[in-house]
Every structure is written in C-alpha cells, then in structure tokens.
Design a protein around this motif. Structure first.
Motif, PDB file in Angstrom:
ATOM      1  N   LYS A  59      32.743  34.646  42.110  1.00  0.00           N
ATOM      2  CA  LYS A  59      33.690  35.574  42.743  1.00  0.00           C
ATOM      3  C   LYS A  59      34.061  35.071  44.131  1.00  0.00           C
ATOM      4  CE  LYS A  59      31.466  39.583  41.568  1.00  0.00           C
ATOM      5  NZ  LYS A  59      31.151  40.993  41.841  1.00  0.00           N
ATOM      6  N   THR A  62      36.168  31.683  43.855  1.00  0.00           N
ATOM      7  CA  THR A  62      37.524  31.740  43.301  1.00  0.00           C
ATOM      8  C   THR A  62      38.367  32.845  43.924  1.00  0.00           C
ATOM      9  OG1 THR A  62      36.886  33.286  41.547  1.00  0.00           O
ATOM     10  CG2 THR A  62      36.717  30.925  41.054  1.00  0.00           C
ATOM     11  N   ALA A  64      38.232  35.832  42.804  1.00  0.00           N
ATOM     12  CA  ALA A  64      38.458  36.835  41.747  1.00  0.00           C
ATOM     13  C   ALA A  64      37.607  38.071  42.027  1.00  0.00           C
ATOM     14  CB  ALA A  64      38.105  36.248  40.383  1.00  0.00           C
ATOM     15  N   THR A 202      42.696  32.011  38.348  1.00  0.00           N
ATOM     16  CA  THR A 202      42.849  33.337  38.974  1.00  0.00           C
ATOM     17  C   THR A 202      44.298  33.833  38.943  1.00  0.00           C
ATOM     18  OG1 THR A 202      43.190  32.434  41.204  1.00  0.00           O
ATOM     19  CG2 THR A 202      40.917  32.893  40.540  1.00  0.00           C
ATOM     20  N   VAL A 226      36.873  35.407  34.558  1.00  0.00           N
ATOM     21  CA  VAL A 226      37.263  36.063  35.812  1.00  0.00           C
ATOM     22  C   VAL A 226      38.524  36.891  35.590  1.00  0.00           C
ATOM     23  CG1 VAL A 226      36.185  34.405  37.383  1.00  0.00           C
ATOM     24  CG2 VAL A 226      38.529  34.010  36.628  1.00  0.00           C
ATOM     25  N   THR A 227      38.610  37.996  36.325  1.00  0.00           N
ATOM     26  CA  THR A 227      39.788  38.861  36.276  1.00  0.00           C
ATOM     27  C   THR A 227      39.832  39.692  37.550  1.00  0.00           C
ATOM     28  OG1 THR A 227      40.935  40.598  35.018  1.00  0.00           O
ATOM     29  CG2 THR A 227      38.532  40.698  35.035  1.00  0.00           C
ATOM     30  N   ASN A 228      41.026  40.166  37.884  1.00  0.00           N
ATOM     31  CA  ASN A 228      41.155  41.086  39.020  1.00  0.00           C
ATOM     32  C   ASN A 228      41.323  42.517  38.546  1.00  0.00           C
ATOM     33  OD1 ASN A 228      40.955  39.187  41.116  1.00  0.00           O
ATOM     34  ND2 ASN A 228      43.080  38.584  40.810  1.00  0.00           N
TER      35      ASN A 228
END
Ligand code: PLP
Length: 384
Positions: A59, A62, A64, A202, A226-228
């Motif tokens: 996190k 990146t 994210a 990202t 990974v995701t937001n």
C-alpha cells in the motif's frame, strides 16, 4: 555481434564459465531472519504479522488504498475478474502477447479472451487498436458494452505491462470508462514501474502483482491485488479467505469462498524482498543502460522503456531482424550456457485459445513474437 553480447553478459556477472540464468532471485537482506521468525513463532500459515506487514508495504509503495495478498499472481487475476463482475460467456479484452496466466484466469470465470494488438514500443495492449475496436466493433446497450459479431458482453479489459514496460494506461483508462468496461491491470511483471509518475497496477479498478521466483522480487510464490475501491477491497479479502464470517469459534461462511490467502512464511520472504525493491530496480536499470549502450548503432534493437514511463526492466529484451536471426541468437547463446529465450508463444496460436475472437489484426504481436529475445536480467550483487 552475438559474441559481443555473450562476453558482455559473462563480464557483467563476473561468471567466466558457469551457466547464467535468465533471472534468479537474490536473498541478501533480512530473508533468513524473517522466515526463521515465522518458524519460531509457529505462525507459518495464512495468519500472521508478515502477511499484514507485506500488505502495508505494498500500500505504501504503490499508493493504493487496499492491498490483499494472495497465493500467486494467477489467483490474484482470477479473484480480480470475479469481483469485477465478469460472468460466464463474457468476453475479456487482452493481448495475445502475454504469459498464459492472463488467459487462464479469464477461462476460470468461464469467459473468453478477445485479442487486441500490442504497440511496438511498449509491447503491451495498444490504446490505438483498442479504440478502433471499441468504436467499430462494439455497441452499447443499457450501459453495457457488447461485441457486435458474437453478441457477447464485454465486461473487462486486462492490459499487461510486458517485461515491466508500461502500456499507455491513461488512454486505456479513458476508453474503459467511456465503454463501461472494468479495467484490471496485469502488473505481474511491473511492480515499481511507473507511467507518468504513477505506479503500474494502480490505474485500473484492480491491479495484480506476482511474486513468483522469477519476478523482480519473490515470496517463493505469491501475489497481490490492489484497489482504491473500499467495497471491492473488502470483498476481495473476504472471498480470498474462504468467505468466513468473523467469529472466535463458529464456522459460518456466506459465499463460495477461495483459499487464496498468502501464507505468513511466504510473506516473511516478501517483506525482506520489499525492503530491497528500490535497490534492485536501480541495479536493473543500470544493466538496461549497459545493454542499450552495447547495442546502439548495431542491427540489434534494444527494447527501451516507452515515452513518459519508467520501467523496472524486469526482463531485458532485444529485437533481431527476423525469425531465422532470432533462432540463430537463441542457439548461439544457449549453446554457450548463457540463457536467452523467445517471447511466449502468442495466445491465439495455442489450441485452447485458437478459436477466440480477435478485436484487431495482430500484426505487431506477430512481428514481436518472431524477433524478440530476452537476455539475462538478474540483479547484480555488489559487495560494496
Ligand atoms: C508471472 C505472471 C503471472 C502469474 O503469476 P504467478 O504468480 O506465477 O501465478 C501473470 N501474468 C503475467 C504476465 C506474468 O508474467
């Protein structure tokens, strides 16, 4: 010229006789200490502080908002396609020039890949060909995108940043938004690569990384999503951990779940490797610069990072003039114990995917597949 490349590689790795692999891992940091710690604590399996720490490190690295560790990059892709809403018989746009895992994961959810050509500079999904395809061969219905010829729904697009070189991902983001297609970046090879200053992986709704033994850094086997998106981040965590409803002793599950959580012992290795990621990439970029220097003004083209991007140069690549010259190079180097290998067989040439639709001609993919060779790219370890 071939001889010049081989002697350069031998000199670079200070390895006058022995076999030189394409890419081998380096364990020169806290790997032993962290792995031993998991054994001594008995927390070697899917619960433990290193899994959480690894996710925090990703996190932070990146940018994210959510990072969920998985057993490998393939399961990370499978889970991403699931939570992005890809359904049986959907089409998923991807490139034919990729590692098989991309297309296998698409198959696991019952969907089929549809191949769009790559760009010659990035070796990844072409935003130009993607736009042409979407404009001329699809139709929007009730806010969803359909392939005119087959009538099938197009629910996701999975570009891959080949060998660490970023695709023109901002263009692809725009197109996916316009056509309501979920964007999942297969960033398995591109941890630490940047496009216009932002980390590969990202840009999309979801991004996936791999920590297989041959990648830039490794956890033995491992992956990361990974995701937001908060909802998606929480759903991924839930589904990758058997969809168990939290309770101190009762076993209640509210979905068909998956045993995709990365074990702590692998995460321990990953944490130690993450500490060295920036240094590894620095060394890899130095090696790339040396290859570039060696090959400038020759008939061999060194594949450089595309415009507006910074590549991790996971695997260095060259383009020979034609197929016979490519094969001659592969023969020459492998006979001399310096490993080199061609690009993957294009996905549309494999029996499982031969009948898949094509969204454009695949001229660039074929051009690259006929000419490309990967050169040894392991991180060089200096003792200073
Ligand atoms: C390595 C890789 C994967 C899958 O990773 P594993 O961890 O080996 O499952 C997926 N896609 C691409 C492009 C890769 O190179």
């Amino acid at each position: 010229m071939f001889e010049k490349v081989i002697s350069f590689v031998r000199e670079y790795y200070e390895e006058p006789n022995n076999f030189i692999p394409l890419h081998e891992p380096r364990f020169v940091g806290n790997e032993r200490a962290y792995v031993l710690d998991t054994i001594e604590s008995t927390f070697v399996s899917s619960v433990g502080k290193y899994v959480d720490r690894f996710e925090e490190m990703i996190k932070e690295y990146t940018g994210a908002k959510y990072a969920i560790a998985t057993t490998n990059g393939t399961t990370a892709l499978h889970m991403s396609l699931l939570v992005a809403g890809v359904k049986r018989d959907d089409l998923v746009i991807t490139q034919s020039l990729t590692f098989i895992a991309t297309c296998n994961a698409i198959s696991y959810v019952g969907a089929n890949p549809i191949f769009v050509d790559v760009d010659l500079d990035s070796l990844g999904l072409s935003s130009f060909h993607l736009q042409e395809f979407l404009k001329t061969k699809t139709i929007m219905r009730n806010g969803e995108c359909f392939h005119k010829e087959s009538g099938k729904r197009i629910s996701a697009c999975v570009p891959m940043h080949t060998f660490g070189h970023p695709v023109k991902i901002d263009e692809i983001v725009k197109l996916c938004e316009q056509y309501k297609i979920a964007l999942i970046e297969d960033a398995a090879e591109s941890l630490g690569s940047k496009y216009k200053g932002k980390e590969c992986g990202t840009f999309g709704l979801l991004g996936t990384y791999s920590f297989n033994g041959n990648k830039t850094i490794t956890s033995g086997g491992g992956g990361m999503i990974v995701t937001n998106d908060e909802k998606i981040g929480k759903l991924v965590k839930h589904l990758t951990t058997q969809a168990k409803v939290p309770h101190p002793w009762h076993f209640v599950h509210d979905h068909i779940g998956y045993n995709y959580r990365l074990p702590n012992i692998n995460a321990a290795l990953a944490c130690a490797q993450m500490e060295q990621l920036d240094r590894f990439i620095l060394e890899k970029r130095k090696l790339a610069a040396a290859y570039r220097g060696l090959l400038q003004d020759t008939s061999i083209r060194f594949v450089e990072e595309p415009e507006a991007s910074q590549s991790n140069y996971w695997l260095n690549a060259i383009l020979l003039q034609n197929l016979p010259e490519r094969d001659a190079f592969l023969e020459f180097s492998n006979a001399r114990n310096v490993m080199s290998r061609p690009a993957w067989t294009l996905m549309h040439k494999l029996s499982m995917f031969a009948d898949c639709h094509k969204g454009s001609d695949l001229v660039n993919s074929e051009f690259i597949a006929d000419r490309l060779v990967n050169l040894p790219s392991s991180v060089k370890i200096n003792n200073n």
